[in-house]
Every structure is written in structure tokens, then in C-alpha cells.
Design a protein around this motif. Structure first.
Motif, PDB file in Angstrom:
ATOM      1  N   VAL A   1      -1.479  -1.188  -4.106  1.00 21.94           N
ATOM      2  CA  VAL A   1      -2.765  -0.267  -3.977  1.00 21.94           C
ATOM      3  C   VAL A   1      -2.513   1.160  -3.437  1.00 21.94           C
ATOM      4  O   VAL A   1      -1.825   1.208  -2.569  1.00 21.94           O
ATOM      5  CB  VAL A   1      -3.722  -0.796  -2.744  1.00 21.94           C
ATOM      6  CG1 VAL A   1      -5.040   0.109  -2.936  1.00 21.94           C
ATOM      7  CG2 VAL A   1      -4.420  -2.325  -3.185  1.00 21.94           C
TER       8      VAL A   1
ATOM      9  N   ARG B   1      -5.812   0.064  -7.766  1.00 19.02           N
ATOM     10  CA  ARG B   1      -5.068  -1.313  -7.880  1.00 19.02           C
ATOM     11  C   ARG B   1      -3.954  -0.928  -8.987  1.00 19.02           C
ATOM     12  O   ARG B   1      -4.203  -0.167  -9.817  1.00 19.02           O
ATOM     13  CB  ARG B   1      -5.723  -2.464  -8.200  1.00 19.02           C
ATOM     14  CG  ARG B   1      -6.574  -2.648  -6.966  1.00 19.02           C
ATOM     15  CD  ARG B   1      -7.521  -4.092  -7.027  1.00 19.02           C
ATOM     16  NE  ARG B   1      -8.092  -4.375  -5.732  1.00 19.02           N
ATOM     17  CZ  ARG B   1      -7.686  -5.018  -4.580  1.00 19.02           C
ATOM     18  NH1 ARG B   1      -6.138  -5.039  -4.589  1.00 19.02           N
ATOM     19  NH2 ARG B   1      -8.410  -5.240  -3.364  1.00 19.02           N
ATOM     20  N   ALA B   2      -3.039  -1.924  -9.064  1.00 11.29           N
ATOM     21  CA  ALA B   2      -1.781  -1.604  -9.877  1.00 11.29           C
ATOM     22  C   ALA B   2      -2.267  -1.523 -11.347  1.00 11.29           C
ATOM     23  O   ALA B   2      -1.833  -0.365 -12.043  1.00 11.29           O
ATOM     24  CB  ALA B   2      -0.913  -2.508  -9.712  1.00 11.29           C
ATOM     25  N   GLU B   3      -3.066  -2.188 -11.954  1.00  8.28           N
ATOM     26  CA  GLU B   3      -3.461  -2.471 -13.300  1.00  8.28           C
ATOM     27  C   GLU B   3      -4.248  -1.037 -13.593  1.00  8.28           C
ATOM     28  O   GLU B   3      -3.967  -0.590 -14.564  1.00  8.28           O
ATOM     29  CB  GLU B   3      -4.605  -3.393 -13.586  1.00  8.28           C
ATOM     30  CG  GLU B   3      -4.921  -3.550 -14.896  1.00  8.28           C
ATOM     31  CD  GLU B   3      -5.797  -4.818 -15.253  1.00  8.28           C
ATOM     32  OE1 GLU B   3      -6.307  -4.680 -16.107  1.00  8.28           O
ATOM     33  OE2 GLU B   3      -6.021  -5.472 -14.415  1.00  8.28           O
ATOM     34  N   GLU B   4      -5.112  -0.509 -12.613  1.00 12.50           N
ATOM     35  CA  GLU B   4      -5.786   0.826 -13.063  1.00 12.50           C
ATOM     36  C   GLU B   4      -4.607   1.833 -13.152  1.00 12.50           C
ATOM     37  O   GLU B   4      -4.513   2.978 -13.738  1.00 12.50           O
ATOM     38  CB  GLU B   4      -7.007   1.184 -12.352  1.00 12.50           C
ATOM     39  CG  GLU B   4      -7.542   2.378 -12.604  1.00 12.50           C
ATOM     40  CD  GLU B   4      -8.901   2.757 -11.662  1.00 12.50           C
ATOM     41  OE1 GLU B   4      -9.037   3.730 -11.594  1.00 12.50           O
ATOM     42  OE2 GLU B   4      -8.859   1.956 -10.378  1.00 12.50           O
TER      43      GLU B   4
ATOM     44  N   ASP C   1       2.496  -5.837  -8.877  1.00 15.53           N
ATOM     45  CA  ASP C   1       1.027  -6.182  -9.499  1.00 15.53           C
ATOM     46  C   ASP C   1      -0.059  -6.108  -8.335  1.00 15.53           C
ATOM     47  O   ASP C   1      -1.156  -6.330  -8.791  1.00 15.53           O
ATOM     48  CB  ASP C   1       1.244  -7.352 -10.435  1.00 15.53           C
ATOM     49  CG  ASP C   1       1.704  -8.402  -9.530  1.00 15.53           C
ATOM     50  OD1 ASP C   1       1.761  -8.514  -8.310  1.00 15.53           O
ATOM     51  OD2 ASP C   1       2.147  -9.724 -10.314  1.00 15.53           O
ATOM     52  N   ASP C   2       0.395  -6.335  -7.222  1.00 12.71           N
ATOM     53  CA  ASP C   2      -0.719  -6.300  -6.051  1.00 12.71           C
ATOM     54  C   ASP C   2      -0.761  -4.988  -5.411  1.00 12.71           C
ATOM     55  O   ASP C   2      -1.414  -4.977  -4.202  1.00 12.71           O
ATOM     56  CB  ASP C   2      -0.380  -7.576  -5.167  1.00 12.71           C
ATOM     57  CG  ASP C   2       0.719  -7.461  -4.365  1.00 12.71           C
ATOM     58  OD1 ASP C   2       1.626  -6.595  -4.832  1.00 12.71           O
ATOM     59  OD2 ASP C   2       1.012  -8.632  -3.592  1.00 12.71           O
TER      60      ASP C   2
ATOM     61  N   HIS D   1       0.811  -1.013   0.146  1.00 13.12           N
ATOM     62  CA  HIS D   1      -0.163   0.080   0.026  1.00 13.12           C
ATOM     63  C   HIS D   1       0.915   1.281  -0.067  1.00 13.12           C
ATOM     64  O   HIS D   1       1.937   1.236   0.666  1.00 13.12           O
ATOM     65  CB  HIS D   1      -0.829   0.020   1.213  1.00 13.12           C
ATOM     66  CG  HIS D   1      -2.198  -1.080   1.165  1.00 13.12           C
ATOM     67  ND1 HIS D   1      -1.877  -2.174   1.305  1.00 13.12           N
ATOM     68  CD2 HIS D   1      -3.529  -0.877   0.834  1.00 13.12           C
ATOM     69  CE1 HIS D   1      -2.978  -2.889   1.276  1.00 13.12           C
ATOM     70  NE2 HIS D   1      -3.978  -2.000   0.948  1.00 13.12           N
TER      71      HIS D   1
END
Length: 280
Positions: A125, A165-168, A122-123, A103
Motif C-alpha cells: 500500500v 494498493r499494488a494493482e492500482e 502484491d499486498d 506500506h
């Protein structure tokens, strides 16, 4: 015990937050971070910096218990000092890379926003959840987030306080690279090492031109760019780069001339060998 550790890897230094369990910012951590920033700013042998909170998380923000005990006057001074400290990180003359694990919330994200490049797990936040406490970000969140993402996206994150989250985060430009958890620090070090092998004065000039010219009128930004171009043109690295291009073609130069203050350094050529060919 110290809450900040400086770990050297050749010309790259990792500035590691070490205040378990959450790397929450209190006055002691803030003071140590400010001292580390000043030390790095004056360290001619340091060519790049990695901000890192450890494998578990980057930083969870302010120490809420300490914050809740403050009155308006005390919190104003505390916030002013933290904002000034983050500015010192943002103004470091060398490239700064944030290695974001777990985080990065509140002041943790505000610190990551001071970096020139952000690598996230990748996990991971990221977010500015201050509105959920009835307050607002106070150490650059409203300003750096807006300049990075634009007003609409920044308002969405600031007004909802939601975690990203990482992707966004990669999609909207909040981070620049996403890698598997457990490889974040290595990826950040690799990228920092590539930059550290470059021409120090030119990298500092690029950072200054982008950071300061982008907020000014175009004519002012162009004048700043012109002055920086002229100043860098006289450095040893510029002579090396131009000579190498004419003799060998593009991309062959091995830099390691004097840093921006004009002093020679020892061991730069060897450091260049160590970092050459690293990839992210």
C-alpha cells in the motif's frame, strides 16, 4: 545501533532501512541515510542500488511524535535536510531500484519516488496521507508525484491522502512491477543486476538526460543529450559495444570498462558473468 545497512551482492548494493518497527524518519535516520548516499555516490565498484525496508514494510514516513514537538523554525530546517537527503538519493549516478513491501507512506513513498524503478509486493500500500494530519508532503511528494503521474492523479492522491494498493499503483504508473509478497527483494536485485551488467557511463548519461532534460525546454534537453552522447562515445564501454556489434551482432557485448570518472576497476568481467542471464 545503525538504522541503515549497506549489503553488497557483487556490483549491486542494498541500502536497507533498519529502524523498527516502522522505519520512521527521524533526524538520526536522516543523517545516516545522507551518509550512505554520499558513500554510494563515490563508490566506483557499485553499479546499482536497491532501496529496501525489510520484509514487513518499506517505510511509514516521518516520526510524527518527533515532528509534533517541533516549532515552525525547527521543522523548516528538519524538512530542508530531509529534502536534501532524498535529492542525494535521486542524484546517485547509478540506477536505483526501490523494493516496496508492506506500506510506503508519506516520507516512505517520497523515498521510493527517488528511485528509477519501483518493484512492489502484491499486498503493498502506497500513499501520501499528510493531508489527513492537516499538513502537506515536504520531501518531494508534491513534485515527484506530479511529474510521475500528472497533475490530476497526483492531486487526487495528495488531496484525499488515500492509500493505493499494488494493482492500482501498477495501473497508474506509481510502481513499475508487482510481484508476490516475499519475492520483492529478490526481484529488485535481479533487475538491478541486469542493469549493473550494462555500461556504467551510458546508464549514468541516460539517467541524467531523462531527469534533467525532461524538466527543460526541448532545445535544452536536446543540447544536453548531444553533450552526453559525445561524452559517452569516448568511453571504453562504447568501444566494446561497437566492436561487439560489428563482430557478433546486437546484444552480445560484455561490459565492464572504466566508470564515468575514467578509472579502471578490477573484477568487472567476472561480475558480468555472475549477472548475465538473470531475469525479473
Amino acid at each position: 545501533m545503525s538504522a541503515i545497512r549497506l549489503e553488497s551482492d557483487g556490483p549491486v548494493v542494498t541500502l536497507r532501512l533498519d529502524r523498527p518497527p516502522l522505519n520512521a524518519f527521524d533526524s538520526a535516520l536522516r543523517a545516516e541515510l545522507a551518509a550512505a548516499a554520499r558513500e554510494l555516490a563515490d563508490a566506483r565498484e557499485v553499479r546499482a542500488v536497491v532501496l529496501y525496508g525489510g520484509e514487513r514494510l518499506f517505510a511509514a514516513g516521518a516520526d510524527i511524535k518527533a515532528l509534533a514537538a517541533m516549532g515552525p523554525e525547527e521543522v523548516r530546517g528538519w524538512n530542508r535536510a530531509l529534502q536534501r537527503t532524498f535529492d542525494e538519493i535521486a542524484r546517485l549516478p547509478m540506477p536505483v531500484v526501490a523494493a516496496v513491501t508492506g506500506h510506503a507512506l508519506g516520507g516512505g513513498l517520497e523515498l521510493a519516488l527517488c528511485a528509477d524503478y519501483r518493484v512492489a509486493a502484491d499486498d503493498a500500500v502506497l500513499g501520501q496521507p499528510e493531508v489527513r494530519l492537516g499538513i502537506v508532503p515536504g520531501s518531494g511528494g508534491t513534485q515527484r508525484l506530479t511529474r510521475l503521474l500528472g497533475p490530476a492523479r497526483a492531486k487526487n492522491l495528495l488531496m484525499t491522502g488515500r492509500g493505493v494498493r499494488a494493482e492500482e499503483a501498477l495501473r497508474i504508473g506509481l510502481v513499475d512491477e508487482v510481484v508476490p509478497a516475499g519475492t520483492v527483494h529478490t526481484a529488485a536485485l535481479d533487475y538491478a543486476a541486469r542493469l549493473a551488467a550494462g555500461p556504467a557511463a551510458a546508464l549514468e548519461a541516460i539517467k541524467e538526460a531523462v531527469d534533467h532534460g525532461g524538466d527543460a525546454a526541448l532545445s535544452t534537453g536536446l543540447a544536453l543529450e548531444r553533450a552526453l552522447f559525445t561524452g559517452v562515445f569516448g568511453t571504453a564501454d562504447a568501444a566494446t559495444g561497437l566492436r561487439s556489434f560489428l563482430a557478433e551482432g546486437p546484444g552480445k557485448a560484455r561490459f565492464g570498462g572504466p566508470p564515468p570518472d575514467g578509472h579502471e576497476e578490477d573484477g568487472d568481467e567476472e561480475d558480468g558473468d555472475d549477472t548475465k542471464g538473470r531475469t525479473t
